[in-house]
Design an enzyme around this catalytic site. Structure first.
Site, PDB file in Angstrom:
ATOM      1  N   ASP A   1       0.756  -1.118   0.088  1.00  0.00           N
ATOM      2  CA  ASP A   1       0.063  -0.076   0.114  1.00  0.00           C
ATOM      3  C   ASP A   1       0.862   1.416  -0.040  1.00  0.00           C
ATOM      4  OD1 ASP A   1      -3.337   0.146   1.003  1.00  0.00           O
ATOM      5  OD2 ASP A   1      -2.233   1.892   0.951  1.00  0.00           O
TER       6      ASP A   1
ATOM      7  N   ASN B   1      -5.688  -4.892  -6.404  1.00  0.00           N
ATOM      8  CA  ASN B   1      -7.050  -4.033  -5.819  1.00  0.00           C
ATOM      9  C   ASN B   1      -6.846  -2.558  -5.590  1.00  0.00           C
ATOM     10  OD1 ASN B   1      -9.290  -4.061  -3.391  1.00  0.00           O
ATOM     11  ND2 ASN B   1      -7.517  -3.347  -2.462  1.00  0.00           N
TER      12      ASN B   1
ATOM     13  N   TYR C   1     -12.339   6.168 -14.242  1.00  0.00           N
ATOM     14  CA  TYR C   1     -12.471   4.973 -13.283  1.00  0.00           C
ATOM     15  C   TYR C   1     -13.258   4.142 -14.023  1.00  0.00           C
ATOM     16  CZ  TYR C   1     -14.128   2.527  -9.389  1.00  0.00           C
ATOM     17  OH  TYR C   1     -14.560   1.377  -8.183  1.00  0.00           O
TER      18      TYR C   1
ATOM     19  N   LYS D   1     -11.687   0.472 -15.168  1.00  0.00           N
ATOM     20  CA  LYS D   1     -12.436  -0.816 -14.870  1.00  0.00           C
ATOM     21  C   LYS D   1     -12.973  -1.802 -15.861  1.00  0.00           C
ATOM     22  CE  LYS D   1     -11.704   0.159 -10.325  1.00  0.00           C
ATOM     23  NZ  LYS D   1     -10.801  -0.985  -9.519  1.00  0.00           N
TER      24      LYS D   1
ATOM     25  N   ILE E   1     -19.621  -0.848  -1.959  1.00  0.00           N
ATOM     26  CA  ILE E   1     -19.183  -1.447  -0.491  1.00  0.00           C
ATOM     27  C   ILE E   1     -18.842  -0.392   0.167  1.00  0.00           C
ATOM     28  CG2 ILE E   1     -17.630  -3.302   0.169  1.00  0.00           C
ATOM     29  CD1 ILE E   1     -19.233  -4.273  -2.061  1.00  0.00           C
TER      30      ILE E   1
ATOM     31  N   THR F   1     -16.811   1.078   2.261  1.00  0.00           N
ATOM     32  CA  THR F   1     -15.549   1.397   2.524  1.00  0.00           C
ATOM     33  C   THR F   1     -15.180   2.861   2.489  1.00  0.00           C
ATOM     34  OG1 THR F   1     -14.723   1.414   0.379  1.00  0.00           O
ATOM     35  CG2 THR F   1     -14.867  -0.771   1.354  1.00  0.00           C
TER      36      THR F   1
HETATM   37  P1  NAI Z   1     -10.023   2.140   0.065  1.00  0.00           P
HETATM   38  O1  NAI Z   1      -9.955   3.605  -0.261  1.00  0.00           O
HETATM   39  O2  NAI Z   1     -10.667   1.569   1.402  1.00  0.00           O
HETATM   40  O3  NAI Z   1      -8.849   1.393  -0.154  1.00  0.00           O
HETATM   41  C1  NAI Z   1      -7.855   1.481  -1.138  1.00  0.00           C
HETATM   42  C2  NAI Z   1      -6.594   1.485  -0.747  1.00  0.00           C
HETATM   43  O4  NAI Z   1      -5.659   1.600  -1.931  1.00  0.00           O
HETATM   44  C3  NAI Z   1      -5.966   2.236   0.412  1.00  0.00           C
HETATM   45  O5  NAI Z   1      -5.521   1.852   1.284  1.00  0.00           O
HETATM   46  C4  NAI Z   1      -5.109   3.154  -0.551  1.00  0.00           C
HETATM   47  O6  NAI Z   1      -4.076   3.590   0.562  1.00  0.00           O
HETATM   48  C5  NAI Z   1      -4.475   2.407  -1.438  1.00  0.00           C
HETATM   49  N1  NAI Z   1      -3.883   2.915  -2.527  1.00  0.00           N
HETATM   50  C6  NAI Z   1      -4.577   3.816  -3.480  1.00  0.00           C
HETATM   51  N2  NAI Z   1      -3.923   4.129  -4.478  1.00  0.00           N
HETATM   52  C7  NAI Z   1      -2.596   3.463  -4.391  1.00  0.00           C
HETATM   53  C8  NAI Z   1      -1.534   3.080  -5.174  1.00  0.00           C
HETATM   54  N3  NAI Z   1      -1.335   4.030  -6.154  1.00  0.00           N
HETATM   55  N4  NAI Z   1      -0.544   2.209  -4.674  1.00  0.00           N
HETATM   56  C9  NAI Z   1      -0.802   1.460  -3.734  1.00  0.00           C
HETATM   57  N5  NAI Z   1      -2.022   1.727  -2.997  1.00  0.00           N
HETATM   58  C10 NAI Z   1      -2.788   2.540  -3.000  1.00  0.00           C
HETATM   59  O7  NAI Z   1     -10.786   1.442  -1.123  1.00  0.00           O
HETATM   60  P2  NAI Z   1     -11.810   0.265  -1.463  1.00  0.00           P
HETATM   61  O8  NAI Z   1     -13.319   0.821  -1.651  1.00  0.00           O
HETATM   62  O9  NAI Z   1     -11.289  -0.670  -0.632  1.00  0.00           O
HETATM   63  O10 NAI Z   1     -11.481  -0.141  -2.742  1.00  0.00           O
HETATM   64  C11 NAI Z   1     -10.622  -1.013  -3.235  1.00  0.00           C
HETATM   65  C12 NAI Z   1     -10.699  -1.419  -4.700  1.00  0.00           C
HETATM   66  O11 NAI Z   1     -12.071  -1.806  -5.004  1.00  0.00           O
HETATM   67  C13 NAI Z   1     -10.608  -0.398  -5.651  1.00  0.00           C
HETATM   68  O12 NAI Z   1      -9.868  -0.809  -6.795  1.00  0.00           O
HETATM   69  C14 NAI Z   1     -12.067   0.372  -6.083  1.00  0.00           C
HETATM   70  O13 NAI Z   1     -12.009   0.800  -7.116  1.00  0.00           O
HETATM   71  C15 NAI Z   1     -12.455  -1.164  -6.050  1.00  0.00           C
HETATM   72  N6  NAI Z   1     -14.302  -1.090  -5.775  1.00  0.00           N
HETATM   73  C16 NAI Z   1     -14.674  -0.326  -4.783  1.00  0.00           C
HETATM   74  C17 NAI Z   1     -16.021  -0.494  -4.508  1.00  0.00           C
HETATM   75  C18 NAI Z   1     -16.709   0.210  -3.262  1.00  0.00           C
HETATM   76  O14 NAI Z   1     -17.921   0.554  -3.414  1.00  0.00           O
HETATM   77  N7  NAI Z   1     -15.810   0.353  -2.265  1.00  0.00           N
HETATM   78  C19 NAI Z   1     -16.864  -0.743  -5.526  1.00  0.00           C
HETATM   79  C20 NAI Z   1     -16.074  -1.337  -6.860  1.00  0.00           C
HETATM   80  C21 NAI Z   1     -14.894  -1.519  -6.868  1.00  0.00           C
END
Ligand code: NAI
Length: 252
Positions: free
Chosen positions: A39, A92, A158, A162, A191, A193
């Site tokens: 991360d 992810n 985005y 995706k 989700i 988050t």
């Molecule tokens: P989140 O914001 O809780 O976690 C994302 C994590 O990725 C964070 O810890 C952040 O520091 C890290 N991150 C961001 N940019 C980074 C980089 N350049 N290099 C390394 N780490 C990096 O987000 P969440 O919701 O857990 O999302 C995770 C994945 O799931 C993403 O790809 C998001 O697009 C996808 N997603 C999320 C949805 C939702 O409703 N939460 C729905 C559909 C997909």
């Protein structure tokens, strides 16, 4: 305890410090895997690893920006140096970007989202596939979204990224499944988050709920359950697929 057995396996999750990635790390650990949290957020990643280690899990944090190819190469090498193998990788890490219509989209923001959400997945697979092959095979799960199949105004980079992740997933599955690396994608709905909650007003939550026939928004653990299934022996004939974990969003 997990329904899946990941004893003696090594799992790497990008964006593993928060939200869905964190839930994946915890789910792999519950199945007995050694885990690597990669991360940008060092404080949150180190804290998670310290907590896992206190619970007896073999865990490591790697600071990495998935948009920087050299960081990604170092992340995979560091996994191999620490644990001697890589079996499962969950690509992810992702960001949403600034909301704007296409004609108003800032070029820097376009490139930032594409670099993280699309190029990052490619950089990761490019390094992970050889590491998994040299470890005797395994599986990759790429994090797409409902926005990999449909769209919504204001988040064009985005949505584009995706959609493209699904294309990359299919190509990688064709190239590497016969050699022992299954590659799948997961497509979550909304989700709960930090990524979503920081934008969600009560009005937006009501609108989002109406788009999920199941009647509630998802939890990170529900996505992690599908991710670990896809990595498990129970999914041995599953490759090149895009699994919706969306409470029925795509049926509307
Ligand atoms: P989140 O914001 O809780 O976690 C994302 C994590 O990725 C964070 O810890 C952040 O520091 C890290 N991150 C961001 N940019 C980074 C980089 N350049 N290099 C390394 N780490 C990096 O987000 P969440 O919701 O857990 O999302 C995770 C994945 O799931 C993403 O790809 C998001 O697009 C996808 N997603 C999320 C949805 C939702 O409703 N939460 C729905 C559909 C997909």
């Amino acid at each position: 305890m997990s329904v899946f057995d990941f004893s003696d396996k090594v799992a790497l999750v990008t964006g593993g410090a928060s939200g869905i990635g964190r839930a994946c790390i915890e789910a792999f650990a519950a199945g007995g895997a050694k885990v690597v949290v990669a991360d940008l957020n060092e404080a949150q990643g180190e804290a998670l690893v310290a907590q896992l280690q206190a619970d007896g899990v073999q865990a490591k944090f790697v600071a990495a920006d998935v948009a920087a190819h050299e960081d990604v190469a170092a992340m995979v090498q560091s996994t191999l140096s620490q644990f001697g193998a890589l079996h499962f990788a969950v690509n992810n890490a992702g960001v949403e970007g600034v909301r704007s219509a296409i004609a108003e989209t800032d070029l820097d923001d376009w490139h930032r989202v594409i670099n993280i959400n699309l190029n990052g997945v490619f950089y990761c697979m490019r390094e992970e596939v050889p590491a998994i092959l040299q470890s005797g095979g395994g599986a990759i799960v790429n994090m797409s979204s409902i926005m990999g199949s449909v769209s919504t105004p204001g988040i064009s980079p985005y949505v584009a990224a995706k959609h493209a992740v699904l294309g990359l997933t299919k190509t990688a599955a064709q190239e590497y499944s016969a050699q022992g690396v299954r590659v799948n994608a997961v497509c979550p709905g909304f989700i709960e988050t930090p990524l979503v909650l920081k934008h969600l007003t009560e009005e937006m939550r009501a609108q989002a709920l109406a788009m999920h026939p199941i009647g509630h928004l998802g939890k990170a653990e529900e996505v992690a359950d599908t991710v670990t299934f896809l990595c498990s022996q129970q999914a041995s004939f599953v490759t090149g697929s895009a699994y919706s974990v969306d409470g029925g969003y795509l049926t509307i």
